[in-house]
Design a protein around this motif. Sequence first.
Motif, PDB file in Angstrom:
ATOM      1  N   PHE A 277       0.238  -9.632   5.090  1.00 28.67           N
ATOM      2  CA  PHE A 277       1.524  -9.575   4.401  1.00 28.67           C
ATOM      3  C   PHE A 277       1.267  -9.803   2.911  1.00 28.67           C
ATOM      4  N   SER A 278       1.955  -9.028   2.066  1.00 30.29           N
ATOM      5  CA  SER A 278       1.699  -9.161   0.635  1.00 30.29           C
ATOM      6  C   SER A 278       2.968  -8.928  -0.173  1.00 30.29           C
ATOM      7  N   CYS A 279       3.001  -9.556  -1.344  1.00 30.51           N
ATOM      8  CA  CYS A 279       4.082  -9.339  -2.303  1.00 30.51           C
ATOM      9  C   CYS A 279       3.535  -9.668  -3.686  1.00 30.51           C
ATOM     10  N   GLY A 280       3.870  -8.820  -4.650  1.00 28.54           N
ATOM     11  CA  GLY A 280       3.402  -9.051  -6.003  1.00 28.54           C
ATOM     12  C   GLY A 280       3.614  -7.822  -6.855  1.00 28.54           C
ATOM     13  N   PRO A 281       3.044  -7.791  -8.038  1.00 29.44           N
ATOM     14  CA  PRO A 281       3.189  -6.641  -8.933  1.00 29.44           C
ATOM     15  C   PRO A 281       2.635  -5.368  -8.297  1.00 29.44           C
ATOM     16  N   VAL A 282       3.203  -4.227  -8.657  1.00 30.58           N
ATOM     17  CA  VAL A 282       2.786  -2.952  -8.075  1.00 30.58           C
ATOM     18  C   VAL A 282       1.293  -2.685  -8.233  1.00 30.58           C
ATOM     19  N   PRO A 283       0.674  -2.935  -9.405  1.00 29.93           N
ATOM     20  CA  PRO A 283      -0.777  -2.699  -9.499  1.00 29.93           C
ATOM     21  C   PRO A 283      -1.576  -3.497  -8.471  1.00 29.93           C
ATOM     22  N   MET A 284      -1.123  -4.698  -8.166  1.00 26.12           N
ATOM     23  CA  MET A 284      -1.786  -5.512  -7.158  1.00 26.12           C
ATOM     24  C   MET A 284      -1.658  -4.876  -5.780  1.00 26.12           C
ATOM     25  N   LEU A 285      -0.457  -4.388  -5.460  1.00 30.08           N
ATOM     26  CA  LEU A 285      -0.229  -3.761  -4.161  1.00 30.08           C
ATOM     27  C   LEU A 285      -1.013  -2.456  -4.031  1.00 30.08           C
ATOM     28  N   ARG A 286      -1.128  -1.725  -5.125  1.00 34.49           N
ATOM     29  CA  ARG A 286      -1.922  -0.486  -5.093  1.00 34.49           C
ATOM     30  C   ARG A 286      -3.389  -0.789  -4.800  1.00 34.49           C
ATOM     31  N   ALA A 287      -3.902  -1.850  -5.434  1.00 33.19           N
ATOM     32  CA  ALA A 287      -5.294  -2.239  -5.205  1.00 33.19           C
ATOM     33  C   ALA A 287      -5.499  -2.636  -3.744  1.00 33.19           C
ATOM     34  N   LEU A 288      -4.531  -3.350  -3.180  1.00 33.31           N
ATOM     35  CA  LEU A 288      -4.620  -3.749  -1.778  1.00 33.31           C
ATOM     36  C   LEU A 288      -4.567  -2.526  -0.876  1.00 33.31           C
ATOM     37  N   GLN A 289      -3.677  -1.594  -1.193  1.00 31.79           N
ATOM     38  CA  GLN A 289      -3.539  -0.374  -0.410  1.00 31.79           C
ATOM     39  C   GLN A 289      -4.846   0.408  -0.375  1.00 31.79           C
ATOM     40  N   ALA A 290      -5.473   0.562  -1.530  1.00 35.68           N
ATOM     41  CA  ALA A 290      -6.737   1.314  -1.608  1.00 35.68           C
ATOM     42  C   ALA A 290      -7.852   0.611  -0.846  1.00 35.68           C
ATOM     43  N   ALA A 291      -7.908  -0.698  -0.965  1.00 34.08           N
ATOM     44  CA  ALA A 291      -8.985  -1.456  -0.343  1.00 34.08           C
ATOM     45  C   ALA A 291      -8.868  -1.503   1.175  1.00 34.08           C
ATOM     46  N   MET A 292      -7.640  -1.485   1.693  1.00 36.03           N
ATOM     47  CA  MET A 292      -7.431  -1.633   3.131  1.00 36.03           C
ATOM     48  C   MET A 292      -7.393  -0.304   3.871  1.00 36.03           C
ATOM     49  N   ALA A 293      -7.417   0.802   3.138  1.00 42.74           N
ATOM     50  CA  ALA A 293      -7.385   2.122   3.777  1.00 42.74           C
ATOM     51  C   ALA A 293      -8.578   2.280   4.714  1.00 42.74           C
ATOM     52  N   GLY A 294      -8.290   2.642   5.935  1.00 42.20           N
ATOM     53  CA  GLY A 294      -9.349   2.890   6.904  1.00 42.20           C
ATOM     54  C   GLY A 294      -9.849   1.671   7.645  1.00 42.20           C
ATOM     55  N   LYS A 295      -9.355   0.485   7.320  1.00 38.77           N
ATOM     56  CA  LYS A 295      -9.827  -0.728   7.996  1.00 38.77           C
ATOM     57  C   LYS A 295      -9.153  -0.959   9.346  1.00 38.77           C
ATOM     58  N   GLY A 296      -8.048  -0.278   9.596  1.00 36.55           N
ATOM     59  CA  GLY A 296      -7.379  -0.431  10.880  1.00 36.55           C
ATOM     60  C   GLY A 296      -6.572  -1.704  11.024  1.00 36.55           C
ATOM     61  N   ILE A 297      -6.298  -2.374   9.919  1.00 35.90           N
ATOM     62  CA  ILE A 297      -5.506  -3.613   9.934  1.00 35.90           C
ATOM     63  C   ILE A 297      -4.119  -3.307   9.378  1.00 35.90           C
ATOM     64  N   PRO A 298      -3.046  -3.596  10.102  1.00 37.43           N
ATOM     65  CA  PRO A 298      -1.706  -3.342   9.570  1.00 37.43           C
ATOM     66  C   PRO A 298      -1.415  -4.213   8.352  1.00 37.43           C
ATOM     67  N   VAL A 299      -0.865  -3.596   7.318  1.00 38.60           N
ATOM     68  CA  VAL A 299      -0.527  -4.300   6.078  1.00 38.60           C
ATOM     69  C   VAL A 299       0.933  -4.024   5.754  1.00 38.60           C
ATOM     70  N   TYR A 300       1.676  -5.076   5.488  1.00 42.64           N
ATOM     71  CA  TYR A 300       3.090  -4.950   5.140  1.00 42.64           C
ATOM     72  C   TYR A 300       3.322  -5.572   3.772  1.00 42.64           C
ATOM     73  N   VAL A 301       4.102  -4.876   2.947  1.00 40.88           N
ATOM     74  CA  VAL A 301       4.350  -5.353   1.588  1.00 40.88           C
ATOM     75  C   VAL A 301       5.849  -5.536   1.359  1.00 40.88           C
ATOM     76  N   SER A 302       6.169  -6.557   0.602  1.00 46.26           N
ATOM     77  CA  SER A 302       7.545  -6.780   0.158  1.00 46.26           C
ATOM     78  C   SER A 302       7.640  -6.301  -1.280  1.00 46.26           C
ATOM     79  N   LEU A 303       8.512  -5.320  -1.530  1.00 49.55           N
ATOM     80  CA  LEU A 303       8.612  -4.712  -2.848  1.00 49.55           C
ATOM     81  C   LEU A 303       9.565  -5.497  -3.747  1.00 49.55           C
ATOM     82  N   GLU A 304       9.184  -5.605  -5.007  1.00 49.99           N
ATOM     83  CA  GLU A 304      10.026  -6.245  -6.014  1.00 49.99           C
ATOM     84  C   GLU A 304      10.696  -5.145  -6.836  1.00 49.99           C
ATOM     85  N   GLU A 305      11.995  -4.977  -6.656  1.00 45.95           N
ATOM     86  CA  GLU A 305      12.728  -3.941  -7.386  1.00 45.95           C
ATOM     87  C   GLU A 305      13.999  -4.526  -7.981  1.00 45.95           C
ATOM     88  N   ARG A 306      14.426  -3.937  -9.099  1.00 50.61           N
ATOM     89  CA  ARG A 306      15.714  -4.318  -9.671  1.00 50.61           C
ATOM     90  C   ARG A 306      16.814  -3.881  -8.699  1.00 50.61           C
TER      91      ARG A 306
END
Length: 250
Positions: free
Chosen positions: A184-213
């Motif tokens: 589970f993750s929440c934070g600035p978009v660049p951080m979430l993008r880095a997590l998304q790229a790093a976890m691709a193909g690992k087979g572990i479910p990742v859920y993010v909470s988005l911060e939006e106006r």
Amino acid sequence: MREVTATVLENKRIAETVFSLTFSTEEEVTVRPGQFAMVGVGGYPLRRPIAVCMAEGERITVCYQVKGSGTKFLSENYKTGEKLSVLLPLGNGFYVKDSEQKIAVVGGGVGIFPLISVIRRYAAEKEVYSYMGFRNRGALCMEYEMTRSKRLTVATDDGSVGFHGNAVQAFLNDCDRIKPDVVFSCGPVPMLRALQAAMAGKGIPVYVSLEERMGCGIGACLVCVCDKTDGAHARVCKDGPVFEIGEVRL
């Protein structure tokens, strides 16, 4: 979701620009980890969306960063005993399956706050590994709550506390060793993008909470619409704020 009149119990500074606001509601409110509240601030037409950190019956704690005139007014004028108009609980939160025993939470900046609710809910029955990132020592807060985790790693951009780097880097150093069942993750978009790229193909479910106006918090105004990877659109307040990381465009 309901609108409640809340009574401020405490509104205090816990870091350089961060405040913790605790209020009581007229009746018990059930809030699941990752859900949020829309807090009315006198004189301002729009409510402020703020993640719920702790919910214990009629006692609710949210944490917010002072960024504009509305949150500044909230920090300065709502003392113990003042009344607040609050909409809660809102949005979809984090869900943990019975089979998921190891949970990794990766937070950055104000993104740590919805993850505090995950730690509080699951630390007693699951293995929670927490990776929380801050700018520096002065931004560090909520350590007591984070230490409920089986293991806590604090990261700071300047290395003044803990791991020198960000929360994603700290997590990736441990990921293959702890082998989490879900992230589970929440934070600035660049951080979430880095997590998304790093976890691709690992087979572990990742859920993010988005911060939006947000404007309304209930899906009516469409201020917080985000793009989905299938070409559709989603309302962060109503359809989220929690999404599977591959479901949305970051």
